[in-house]
Design a protein around this motif. Sequence first.
Motif, mmCIF file in Angstrom:
data_model
loop_
_atom_site.group_PDB
_atom_site.id
_atom_site.type_symbol
_atom_site.label_atom_id
_atom_site.label_comp_id
_atom_site.label_asym_id
_atom_site.label_seq_id
_atom_site.Cartn_x
_atom_site.Cartn_y
_atom_site.Cartn_z
ATOM 1 N N ALA A 298 34.003 26.646 45.838
ATOM 2 C CA ALA A 298 34.659 25.537 45.145
ATOM 3 C C ALA A 298 34.100 25.364 43.737
ATOM 4 C CB ALA A 298 34.476 24.250 45.954
ATOM 5 N N GLU A 299 32.805 25.490 43.599
ATOM 6 C CA GLU A 299 32.173 25.331 42.290
ATOM 7 C C GLU A 299 32.613 26.412 41.317
ATOM 8 O OE1 GLU A 299 27.651 25.217 40.323
ATOM 9 O OE2 GLU A 299 27.930 25.280 42.511
ATOM 10 N N ASN A 300 32.873 27.607 41.850
ATOM 11 C CA ASN A 300 33.181 28.742 40.980
ATOM 12 C C ASN A 300 34.666 29.067 40.867
ATOM 13 O OD1 ASN A 300 30.468 30.169 40.106
ATOM 14 N ND2 ASN A 300 30.163 29.414 42.187
ATOM 15 N N LEU A 301 35.506 28.359 41.591
ATOM 16 C CA LEU A 301 36.955 28.545 41.450
ATOM 17 C C LEU A 301 37.438 27.742 40.243
ATOM 18 C CD1 LEU A 301 38.572 28.529 45.013
ATOM 19 C CD2 LEU A 301 38.939 30.215 43.218
ATOM 20 N N LYS A 302 37.199 28.299 39.080
ATOM 21 C CA LYS A 302 37.576 27.679 37.819
ATOM 22 C C LYS A 302 38.601 28.557 37.115
ATOM 23 C CE LYS A 302 32.887 25.862 37.133
ATOM 24 N NZ LYS A 302 31.695 25.887 36.270
ATOM 25 N N PRO A 303 39.351 27.986 36.200
ATOM 26 C CA PRO A 303 40.279 28.817 35.424
ATOM 27 C C PRO A 303 39.553 29.998 34.784
ATOM 28 C CG PRO A 303 40.726 26.504 35.040
ATOM 29 C CD PRO A 303 39.471 26.554 35.857
ATOM 30 N N GLY A 304 40.120 31.184 34.967
ATOM 31 C CA GLY A 304 39.522 32.400 34.430
ATOM 32 C C GLY A 304 38.737 33.199 35.442
ATOM 33 N N ALA A 305 38.346 32.584 36.563
ATOM 34 C CA ALA A 305 37.593 33.305 37.588
ATOM 35 C C ALA A 305 38.463 34.374 38.232
ATOM 36 C CB ALA A 305 37.087 32.332 38.659
ATOM 37 N N LEU A 306 37.819 35.417 38.743
ATOM 38 C CA LEU A 306 38.522 36.481 39.457
ATOM 39 C C LEU A 306 38.166 36.366 40.934
ATOM 40 C CD1 LEU A 306 37.900 39.483 37.021
ATOM 41 C CD2 LEU A 306 39.821 37.869 37.069
ATOM 42 N N VAL A 307 39.157 36.117 41.779
ATOM 43 C CA VAL A 307 38.864 35.856 43.190
ATOM 44 C C VAL A 307 38.275 37.082 43.886
ATOM 45 C CG1 VAL A 307 40.538 33.995 43.423
ATOM 46 C CG2 VAL A 307 41.253 36.349 43.875
ATOM 47 N N GLY A 308 38.605 38.285 43.420
ATOM 48 C CA GLY A 308 38.017 39.478 44.000
ATOM 49 C C GLY A 308 36.506 39.498 43.824
ATOM 50 N N GLU A 309 36.026 39.035 42.671
ATOM 51 C CA GLU A 309 34.586 38.976 42.426
ATOM 52 C C GLU A 309 33.933 37.890 43.272
ATOM 53 O OE1 GLU A 309 33.910 38.541 38.272
ATOM 54 O OE2 GLU A 309 34.675 40.561 37.766
ATOM 55 N N LEU A 310 34.626 36.756 43.447
ATOM 56 C CA LEU A 310 34.080 35.684 44.282
ATOM 57 C C LEU A 310 33.937 36.156 45.727
ATOM 58 C CD1 LEU A 310 36.033 32.551 42.962
ATOM 59 C CD2 LEU A 310 33.901 33.558 42.124
ATOM 60 N N TYR A 311 34.934 36.875 46.209
ATOM 61 C CA TYR A 311 34.864 37.409 47.569
ATOM 62 C C TYR A 311 33.696 38.373 47.719
ATOM 63 C CZ TYR A 311 35.806 40.300 51.612
ATOM 64 O OH TYR A 311 35.658 40.986 52.786
ATOM 65 N N ALA A 312 33.545 39.287 46.775
ATOM 66 C CA ALA A 312 32.480 40.279 46.862
ATOM 67 C C ALA A 312 31.109 39.609 46.886
ATOM 68 C CB ALA A 312 32.578 41.250 45.680
ATOM 69 N N HIS A 313 30.928 38.583 46.078
ATOM 70 C CA HIS A 313 29.647 37.861 46.053
ATOM 71 C C HIS A 313 29.335 37.259 47.419
ATOM 72 C CE1 HIS A 313 26.480 35.114 44.588
ATOM 73 N NE2 HIS A 313 27.039 34.243 45.414
ATOM 74 N N CYS A 314 30.317 36.606 48.036
ATOM 75 C CA CYS A 314 30.078 35.921 49.303
ATOM 76 C C CYS A 314 29.886 36.907 50.459
ATOM 77 C CB CYS A 314 31.232 34.964 49.612
ATOM 78 S SG CYS A 314 31.323 33.571 48.462
ATOM 79 N N ALA A 315 30.627 38.008 50.442
ATOM 80 C CA ALA A 315 30.458 39.015 51.486
ATOM 81 C C ALA A 315 29.050 39.601 51.441
ATOM 82 C CB ALA A 315 31.507 40.107 51.329
ATOM 83 N N ASP A 316 28.549 39.865 50.227
ATOM 84 C CA ASP A 316 27.184 40.388 50.075
ATOM 85 C C ASP A 316 26.164 39.323 50.466
ATOM 86 O OD1 ASP A 316 25.233 42.394 48.958
ATOM 87 O OD2 ASP A 316 24.823 40.701 47.624
ATOM 88 N N TRP A 317 26.418 38.092 50.098
ATOM 89 C CA TRP A 317 25.535 36.965 50.430
ATOM 90 C C TRP A 317 25.380 36.839 51.949
ATOM 91 C CZ3 TRP A 317 27.155 31.243 49.063
ATOM 92 C CH2 TRP A 317 26.119 30.359 49.407
ATOM 93 N N ALA A 318 26.475 36.963 52.685
ATOM 94 C CA ALA A 318 26.426 36.854 54.144
ATOM 95 C C ALA A 318 25.508 37.914 54.747
ATOM 96 C CB ALA A 318 27.829 36.968 54.726
ATOM 97 N N VAL A 319 25.577 39.127 54.235
ATOM 98 C CA VAL A 319 24.732 40.205 54.747
ATOM 99 C C VAL A 319 23.268 39.905 54.434
ATOM 100 C CG1 VAL A 319 24.177 42.648 54.536
ATOM 101 C CG2 VAL A 319 26.572 41.913 54.621
ATOM 102 N N ARG A 320 23.001 39.522 53.194
ATOM 103 C CA ARG A 320 21.621 39.242 52.798
ATOM 104 C C ARG A 320 21.022 38.069 53.566
ATOM 105 N NH1 ARG A 320 21.516 37.188 48.252
ATOM 106 N NH2 ARG A 320 23.661 37.285 47.479
ATOM 107 N N ALA A 321 21.865 37.101 53.938
ATOM 108 C CA ALA A 321 21.390 35.911 54.651
ATOM 109 C C ALA A 321 21.295 36.123 56.158
ATOM 110 C CB ALA A 321 22.307 34.730 54.347
ATOM 111 N N GLY A 322 21.681 37.312 56.632
ATOM 112 C CA GLY A 322 21.586 37.605 58.055
ATOM 113 C C GLY A 322 22.793 37.183 58.868
ATOM 114 N N PHE A 323 23.905 36.899 58.196
ATOM 115 C CA PHE A 323 25.118 36.475 58.898
ATOM 116 C C PHE A 323 26.237 37.516 58.817
ATOM 117 C CE2 PHE A 323 23.034 32.438 57.696
ATOM 118 C CZ PHE A 323 22.932 31.856 58.954
#
Length: 407
Positions: A298-323
């Motif tokens: 929600a914080e990063n869904l701003k005009p100009g953001a690329l949703v593909g990059e937001l997805y990639a960040h969260c998918a990697d975050w889940a792995v790093r966090a053990g989820f």
Amino acid sequence: MFEALAVIPVEELALRHERCRRLLRELNPQAGGLLVFSRPQVYYLTGTLGMGCVWLPLEGEPLLLLRKGLDRAALEAPSIRCAGYRSYKDLPGLAAEAGVAFPEVVAVDQGGLTWQLGELLAARLPAQRFVSGDLALAIAQSLKSEWELEVMRLCGERHHLALYDILPKLIRPGMSEREIAHLAWSVFFELGHQGILRMTAFGEECFLGHVSAGDSGNYPSSFNGPLGLRGEHPAAPVMGYAGQLWRPGSPLALDIGFQLEGYHTDKTQAYWAGKAGSIPAEVAAAHGFCVDVQAWLAENLKPGALVGELYAHCADWAVRAGFGEGFMGLGENKVPFLGHGIGLAIDGWPAIAKGFDRPVEKGQVFALEPKHGIPGLGMVGVENTFEVTDSGAVCITGDRYDMVCVE
């Protein structure tokens, strides 16, 4: 003798027409207009769910062409020119008579026609060459006007009231999924839900949504979402199974949509069968991670953001966090997205996924749905509907994301 139940303002329709034309010029510069057949898309452009099509030329007024429903269209779409037809071969002549003749290249919503009907259209109109106008139409619908946002905000307000405030007082452990589903419907109808949920993906159906108690949350699913469910029956894998009880010490996930005036909001509320404070640490951690992901998105869904990059960040975050294993579903239930656009259809453009890289714009609305499957227990997590503003996405389906404990 009759009056329309509601009419979309002329100014609102004009805004939609110009938005589609602008996007058509950008994405389909060879096309001279857009021919739309899907009933919800016809409604978007005219204000009536007519049986037929609407021709939106790049220049000139749109023309609504109907097999049936002329009298109703006169009530609900009084500003739109309308004519009746019997065969696709009649369409070019009617358009020419109205002063908006078909050009050689016509963009069409290919998703609004079956293969059979598409071939029939091409056979009946040999002078035209058809190209896909689906993306232009999808992007246009993703950009909500203030008029649309007002409807969706009210929809979201009632959605949260139903799932967070009212329903927990009516459900209890020991109830079956079906009993809970029927109570949810009762609450939703009392709050004005108009009884239909629409999806654009071919073959997808949705009736109320998913009611998944315990390990139903990980039950093998053929629906394109992370939350599993047993459903009513193999022929009707929707709502909830009468034979599955919500047992003490287990989660319950309700992923169900609300709809007002054709517009949807999407929300998943997680419940826990037990006293406050009885949620196991593993479950609380997984749910908390999903809430954190939703907040970051929600914080990063701003005009100009690329949703593909937001997805990639969260998918990697889940792995790093053990989820990583259960994030967005277990096994074959795992889906490669974190949310989706929403409006006149639940599954609106774009998905928050790899490959969707058109910049986000103010006024778009997204359902964000980070969820986590726990083997042998079920699924936890959240889903809420967010409106994109200049400073980030604002939730329109409530401000409480905790699991609700029910004794």
